[in-house]
Design an enzyme around this catalytic site. Structure first.
Site, PDB file in Angstrom:
ATOM      1  CG  HIS A  72      -2.126  -0.821   1.082  1.00  7.27           C
ATOM      2  ND1 HIS A  72      -3.318  -0.521   1.667  1.00  7.27           N
ATOM      3  CD2 HIS A  72      -2.331  -1.953   0.365  1.00  7.27           C
ATOM      4  CE1 HIS A  72      -4.214  -1.425   1.327  1.00  7.27           C
ATOM      5  NE2 HIS A  72      -3.641  -2.310   0.547  1.00  7.27           N
ATOM      6  CE1 TYR A 200      -5.535   4.481   8.384  1.00  5.36           C
ATOM      7  CE2 TYR A 200      -6.154   4.381  10.704  1.00  5.36           C
ATOM      8  CZ  TYR A 200      -5.364   3.958   9.658  1.00  5.36           C
ATOM      9  OH  TYR A 200      -4.400   3.004   9.883  1.00  5.36           O
ATOM     10  N   PRO A 292      -4.764   1.533  18.425  1.00  7.48           N
ATOM     11  CG  PRO A 292      -6.672   0.338  17.831  1.00  7.48           C
ATOM     12  CD  PRO A 292      -6.031   1.054  18.975  1.00  7.48           C
ATOM     13  CE  LYS A 296       3.768   3.989  13.054  1.00  6.79           C
ATOM     14  NZ  LYS A 296       3.830   3.367  11.746  1.00  6.79           N
ATOM     15  CE1 TYR A 383      -1.465   4.457   9.039  1.00  5.22           C
ATOM     16  CE2 TYR A 383      -0.365   3.305   7.245  1.00  5.22           C
ATOM     17  CZ  TYR A 383      -1.410   3.400   8.149  1.00  5.22           C
ATOM     18  OH  TYR A 383      -2.389   2.431   8.165  1.00  5.22           O
TER      19      TYR A 383
HETATM   20  C1  PHB Z   1      -6.425  -3.679  10.786  1.00  2.00           C
HETATM   21  O1  PHB Z   1      -6.435  -3.995   9.587  1.00  2.00           O
HETATM   22  O2  PHB Z   1      -6.831  -4.461  11.656  1.00  2.00           O
HETATM   23  C2  PHB Z   1      -5.953  -2.322  11.161  1.00  2.00           C
HETATM   24  C3  PHB Z   1      -5.391  -1.514  10.198  1.00  2.00           C
HETATM   25  C4  PHB Z   1      -4.960  -0.252  10.530  1.00  2.00           C
HETATM   26  C5  PHB Z   1      -5.083   0.203  11.820  1.00  2.00           C
HETATM   27  C6  PHB Z   1      -5.614  -0.621  12.801  1.00  2.00           C
HETATM   28  C7  PHB Z   1      -6.061  -1.895  12.466  1.00  2.00           C
HETATM   29  O3  PHB Z   1      -4.680   1.466  12.130  1.00  2.00           O
END
Ligand code: PHB
Ligand code: APR
Length: 392
Positions: A72, A200, A292, A296, A383
């Site tokens: 990605h 997000y 989350p 990280k 990120y």
């Molecule tokens: C996930 O795919 O579970 C996931 C991805 C990004 C995040 C948190 C969880 O920031």
């Protein structure tokens, strides 16, 4: 029984460290409280920094990850009716890999089994002894029988609720913590992801996240109050709420289906210092937790593993025991920056109960960061993951 490094916990930290040390000819034994099936049943995040990917390749589990992982090079932030793509690769020259933690764990377990190194699952009542002496040991009970494992060093890779951190006297250990007033309700389903890239989403009803495991398996999250019970969330209720929080055109594309798993996780920021006490080292979730939102958790575990593996290599190859006391400081420098980023992403994107002021600041901050090249680059740089600090 005897080994050079006793590893407590067979999560990603313990398994990764075990493989890297074994490859250097350093002999390890892993003691894990649960069964392998239980460990594999936990659904966790799925975004790997390229540095973690490189370390996993070094640990010998590259092939399936490289074959099945999805590269990605961007993420999307959605807020106030806007959709802003953050290009990760342009400013950094790097990318992240979407490959589930469950798969990482499975690959590492298989590699360990193939290497013939000893792993003891269902080890009860694990206790650490004499960690400040040069003859530390671990005791445990297996099938009702008491055992003793002698070693040179102990790696506490036993997660937030483990026993290793508790071995450090409270007069020495200091905890830093922030608990957030909400949790994440996650749903896994065999449906095609609504977007190729992660979304997000800030929304007045609460934060949501669209993520994925593959082009046929999706992972979605909703911010929920801590008082919510997962039983009160039918799949239908989840999908309806998610649609309300996403931009209309995204919601229209959402393919829904039966959930494979649903669970609620609290959000917490936590760091314990120091991470080394005598010949005991804390690694991964045993020493720190991040909310989350910045993806990280596993990546920080990987950078601790990197540091400890490099130190252990030099301790055994060149008698560099002076490095032992540097472990904590090297790790914490990077950890606090990832804690900062995770806290910031969380604060930026979630709904907080307030009189409207916090929300106005969030909007200004989102507008500011996404309107300047530097703001976007700052998000991208964090990120994809700040560089590992050298061991010297
Ligand atoms: C996930 O795919 O579970 C996931 C991805 C990004 C995040 C948190 C969880 O920031
Ligand atoms: N004795 C033996 N094993 C234990 C004990 C104990 N007393 N306590 C805990 N364990 C085991 C747990 O059963 C678990 O399998 O230690 C392991 C710790 O694994 P994780 O919690 O996954 O922690 P870690 O390996 O550091 O992983 C970090 O994974 O958990 C996610 O969010 C986390 O992404 C981060 C990464």
């Amino acid at each position: 029984m005897r080994c050079q490094v006793a590893i407590i916990g067979a999560g990603p930290s313990g398994l990764m460290l075990g493989q890297l040390l074994q490859k250097q000819g350093i002999d390890t034994v892993i003691l894990e409280r649960q069964t392998p099936e239980y460990v594999l049943g936990r659904i966790r995040a799925g975004v790997l920094e390229d540095q973690a990917v490189e370390l996993l390749r070094e640990a010998g589990i590259g092939p399936r990850m490289d074959e099945e992982g999805l590269v990605h090079s961007g993420i999307e932030l959605s807020f106030a009716g806007r959709r802003e793509r953050i290009d990760l690769s342009g400013p950094t020259g790097r990318s992240v890999l979407v490959y589930g933690q469950t798969e990482v764990t499975r690959d590492l377990m298989d590699a360990r089994a193939a290497s013939g190194a000893v792993s003891i699952y269902e080890a009860d009542q694990v206790q650490l002894h004499d960690v400040t002496t040069d003859k530390p040991y671990v005791t445990y009970v297996k099938d009702g029988q008491g055992h003793r494992l002698d070693c040179d060093y102990i790696a506490g890779c036993d997660g937030f609720h483990g026993v290793s951190r508790q071995t450090i006297p409270t007069t020495i250990l200091r905890n830093y913590e922030r608990v957030y007033p909400f949790g994440w309700l996650g749903l896994l389903s065999d449906t095609p992801p609504v977007s190729d890239e992660l979304i997000y989403a800030h929304h007045e009803r609460g934060f949501s996240l669209c993520s994925l495991r593959s082009m046929t398996r999706s992972r979605y999250y909703l911010q929920v109050p801590l008082t919510e019970q997962v039983e009160d969330w039918s799949d239908q209720r989840f999908w309806d709420e998610l649609k309300r929080r996403l931009p209309e055109e995204v919601a229209a594309e959402l393919v829904t289906g039966e959930s494979l798993e649903k669970s609620i996780a609290p959000l917490r920021s936590f760091v314990a210092e120091p991470m080394q006490y005598g010949n005991l080292f804390l690694v991964g979730d045993a020493a720190h937790i991040v909310p989350p939102t910045g993806a990280k958790g596993l990546n920080l575990a990987a950078s601790d593993v990197y540091t400890l593996y490099k130190i252990m290599h030099q301790v055994y190859a060149d008698k560099r025991t002076d490095l032992i006391e540097k472990y904590s400081q090297i790790c914490l420098r990077r950890i606090w920056k990832a804690e900062r980023f995770s806290w910031w992403m969380t604060t930026l994107l979630h709904k907080f109960d307030d009189n409207g002021f916090d929300n106005k600041i969030q909007m200004a901050e989102l507008d500011y960061y996404t309107s300047t090249e530097y703001g976007r680059a700052t998000i991208a740089e964090n990120y994809v993951g700040l560089p590992y600090d050298p061991v010297e």
